[in-house]
Structures are given as C-alpha cells and as structure tokens.
Design an enzyme around this catalytic site. Structure first.
Site, short mmCIF file in Angstrom:
data_model
loop_
_atom_site.label_atom_id
_atom_site.label_comp_id
_atom_site.label_asym_id
_atom_site.label_seq_id
_atom_site.Cartn_x
_atom_site.Cartn_y
_atom_site.Cartn_z
N LYS A 38 -19.10 12.64 30.89
CA LYS A 38 -18.57 13.25 29.66
C LYS A 38 -17.08 13.55 29.78
O LYS A 38 -16.54 13.56 30.90
CB LYS A 38 -19.35 14.53 29.35
CG LYS A 38 -19.15 15.62 30.39
CD LYS A 38 -20.13 16.77 30.21
CE LYS A 38 -19.97 17.78 31.32
NZ LYS A 38 -21.09 18.71 31.39
N TYR A 265 13.88 26.88 28.98
CA TYR A 265 13.58 27.90 27.96
C TYR A 265 13.38 29.28 28.59
O TYR A 265 12.88 29.39 29.70
CB TYR A 265 12.28 27.54 27.23
CG TYR A 265 12.38 26.36 26.31
CD1 TYR A 265 13.18 26.40 25.17
CD2 TYR A 265 11.64 25.21 26.56
CE1 TYR A 265 13.25 25.30 24.31
CE2 TYR A 265 11.70 24.12 25.70
CZ TYR A 265 12.51 24.17 24.59
OH TYR A 265 12.56 23.11 23.74
N MET A 313 7.47 20.84 26.96
CA MET A 313 6.44 19.96 26.40
C MET A 313 6.44 18.61 27.12
O MET A 313 5.38 18.06 27.44
CB MET A 313 6.66 19.77 24.90
CG MET A 313 5.55 18.98 24.24
SD MET A 313 5.89 18.57 22.54
CE MET A 313 5.74 20.14 21.73
#
Ligand SMILES: *Cc1c(COP(=O)(O)O)cnc(C)c1O
Length: 379
Positions: A38, A265, A313
């Site tokens: 799975k 950041y 990101m």
C-alpha cells in the site's frame, strides 16, 4: 514527461528480495506471505510486475484501496490482492470485476457483496477482520463467531481469510498484544469446534512477526521490514535486513558568505564566521521535512554536513565549509550510504519525532524512483 530533476530515489530490488527471504526463513517455509504494498509500496514507488510476478514466493498482496488494487491489475500483476481498508458501496462492482479480495468488518458490506456477486453469477472472496483491540475497522471480537456463522451461509461469498491487527506489537511490554492473540485464537477455536475452518488466518504485521512468534498463524503481513526498516528500537530483533531505498540529489549551487549573514526564511541561522554554503534541490515539497531545519545532516564527499537554516519548499542549504574539494554536481546522499557514512530512515524519524513509516510514505511523487536493475534468477 521526462524527469530531469537531480533528486531521485534509488530502489535496490535485490535488497527487497533479500529481506523477503530473510523473513521467509525466519517464519518458516510453510507460512504464507501477504506482502504489503500500500501507499506506493511505502513510498518506494511502483514495484515492477516482473518482480512481483516472478516466483519469489509472495502469496498475496495487500493494498489500502481500490485504486491501488486496480493499478496492480492493470500492470498485469497476477497475484491475489487483498484490500485491507474499507471501500464505499459504489466501489463494490469493481471488487467483483477485478476479482479482488475485500476486507469485511460489518454486515452491510457483506450483504451488498453477496447480492451483487449473485447478480453477476460470481463468488467474491472476503477476509473477515476482527477487532481484538485496535479499535478501528473490524467486527468486535465478542461478536465475531456469530458473525462468521451468519456470513458462512450467504450465497456468492467465500470466506477465504480471517484476520486481526495489533495495536502495539512493537512495544517491549507484550501484555496487550498477547491478549489480542488470545482473543483471536479463541474465535478460531470456537469456529473449528463448529466445523468452520477458514483457510487463511493472519495477524502479524512487521513487529508481530519479529516480536510475537504466536501471532504467525498460517500467513503473515510484513510491510516495513520488507523495505529493510525496523518498527521500533524498543526490542532487539534477530533478523538481518537491508534498507531498500536511498534518496540522492546533487549540489546545484555553492557560495561563500560573510560572518553574521542570516540563512534562509525566518533568519534562524546566523553564520559565526566566513561560511561556504551548498544548495541541494530538495525541500519539504519533496517530503524532506521542515522540522529537519538546523537539525538534519546529509552526506557529501563521504562526510556528514549539517543542514542550516529553514528547509524551503524546493531547496535545502548545507554548511559545506569543511569540504574544500566540493564542487557543483557532487552527489549528496540524504538517505542511504556514501563511503563509510550512512544516514538511515530511523535516524531521520528520531530527529523529527515520528516513525519511519511516516518518513518513507511522505516522500513525494515529485521525486522520481529509479529501480536498480537486478537479475533475480541469479540468486
Ligand atoms: C499496513 C498494514 C500492515 C503492515 O504493517 P507493517 O508494520 O508495515 O508490517 C499489516 N496489516 C495491515 C492490516 C496493515 O494495514
């Protein structure tokens, strides 16, 4: 679309094969294996059907939902497939069409399966799930015997399996797990006393396999250990496994920054001296978790280097001051081995306060998966 990103996941199928046989030897040749694939094989990506179909000794595959099951069928995987979780009534026709095995944990489901199977003049195979203490999908153990008796007489249904699932098999304290086993055993015994013998009886996940010999019955359901990872470090395991997955990328940018410069950041890292930084094209969108900011380490030129500043990101910044020979394009290992050094999934899970499962399943589809070629006939 061609995938040109320099980050990739390398899957070593020979290690998967090795783990499979280690597990098989551990539980004994007679115990059947329901291999859990799975969630994209725990983030490992699509396993080649040639691997799954090859006579490796896999008896059945376990998936979470109908889509994962159908994808396997469409890729010409020939093994029986069990859907471990629940589906909606409108998905039942697909279970019948693709000859899937469905987990059953209530009367509604089994009734609908029976009705439709009869209409299509087919027999649908089911595995009845018993809740012995997980508190999720499954017939409450006290009602199980009665339920099986009722299902037994339904037309269009074949009870192929009966199973249960552990709540905490990876814990050192076995008290609750043994109680679950006892409840499950009692049900099987009572059914046998009524001449109801269900051919597949299974309970053990990875931790159960390694930790609770009594839970093997005649089929086991390994997931995590097949991929070479251990469910916890609370117990010591007598099995040798090889990690299957490596996560690699490359240095795409290098520069020197002055003392006192803030990095990324939120300005969580300020250089304390002239510092050389290196950038890799891998960030939280790839599943490289943001809570590794100022904590994670990766391997480059055979050495560990720290992640500095917030993980972004799409990029992560490394302090490579101590690697004078570093250059653009150098391989960076985020998970796996480089030279004598190694970064494990377990290490990352520990640093991010989670379990290995979440780390590998969280590796996003943006990262391509590459299977290392192997010839399984030459074992
Ligand atoms: C996912 C799953 C497993 C596999 O668990 P591991 O701990 O990865 O071995 C076994 N059984 C069921 C019902 C599952 O959903």
């Amino acid at each position: 679309m061609e995938r040109l990103n320099s980050s990739y996941i390398e899957i070593d199928l020979s290690s998967l094969y090795y783990n499979f046989w280690q597990i098989k030897k551990y539980v004994g040749e007679k115990t059947k294996i329901l291999m859990i694939v799975k969630s994209n094989a725990y983030g490992h990506g699509i396993l080649p059907s040639s691997f799954l179909n090859f006579k490796t000794g896999i008896d059945m595959l376990g998936v979470a939902n109908i889509e994962e099951a159908i994808n396997l069928c469409k890729r010409k995987v020939k093994l029986p497939i069990l859907i471990l979780s629940y589906i909606l009534p409108e998905e039942i026709p697909l279970v019948i069409k693709y000859n899937l095995r469905q987990t059953v944990g209530d009367w509604e489901m089994v009734k609908k399966l029976s009705e439709l199977a009869q209409k299509r003049k087919k027999k649908v195979k089911i595995h009845i799930k018993i809740d012995t203490g997980m508190g999720c999908i499954g017939i409450p153990y006290k009602e199980a015997v009665e339920f099986v008796r009722k299902v037994k007489v339904l037309k269009g249904i074949e009870i192929e399996g009966i199973f249960s699932h552990f709540a905490q098999a990876e814990k050192k304290n076995k008290f609750f797990s043994l109680k679950q086993i006892q409840r499950f055993k009692k049900i099987i015994q009572e059914l046998e006393n009524m001449q109801i013998k269900i051919s597949l009886r299974h309970m053990a996940n990875s931790a159960g396999i390694l930790n609770l010999q009594e839970s093997h019955f005649n089929m086991i359901r390994p997931g995590l250990i097949l991929y070479g990872l251990l469910p916890s470090n609370e117990v010591s395991y007598k099995i040798n496994l090889k990690p299957v997955l490596s996560l690699k990328t490359k240095i795409i940018y290098l520069k020197e920054v002055e003392k006192g410069q803030s990095i990324s950041y939120d300005r969580t890292y300020i250089t304390t001296k002239r510092t050389k930084i290196g950038i890799i094209p891998l960030g939280y969108a790839d599943g490289y978790r943001r809570d590794l900011s100022n904590k994670g380490e990766v391997l480059v030129c055979g050495r560990r280097v720290p992640v500095i500043g917030r993980i972004r990101m799409d990029q992560t910044i490394l302090n490579v001051t101590n690697i004078p020979e570093i250059k653009i394009g150098d391989e960076v290992v985020v998970i796996g081995q480089q030279g004598k050094e190694k970064i494990t999934v377990e290490e990352i899970a520990k640093k991010t306060n989670t379990i290995p499962y979440e780390i590998i399943c969280g590796l996003s589809s943006r990262i391509r998966r590459i299977n290392k070629e192997v010839d399984f006939k030459k074992k």
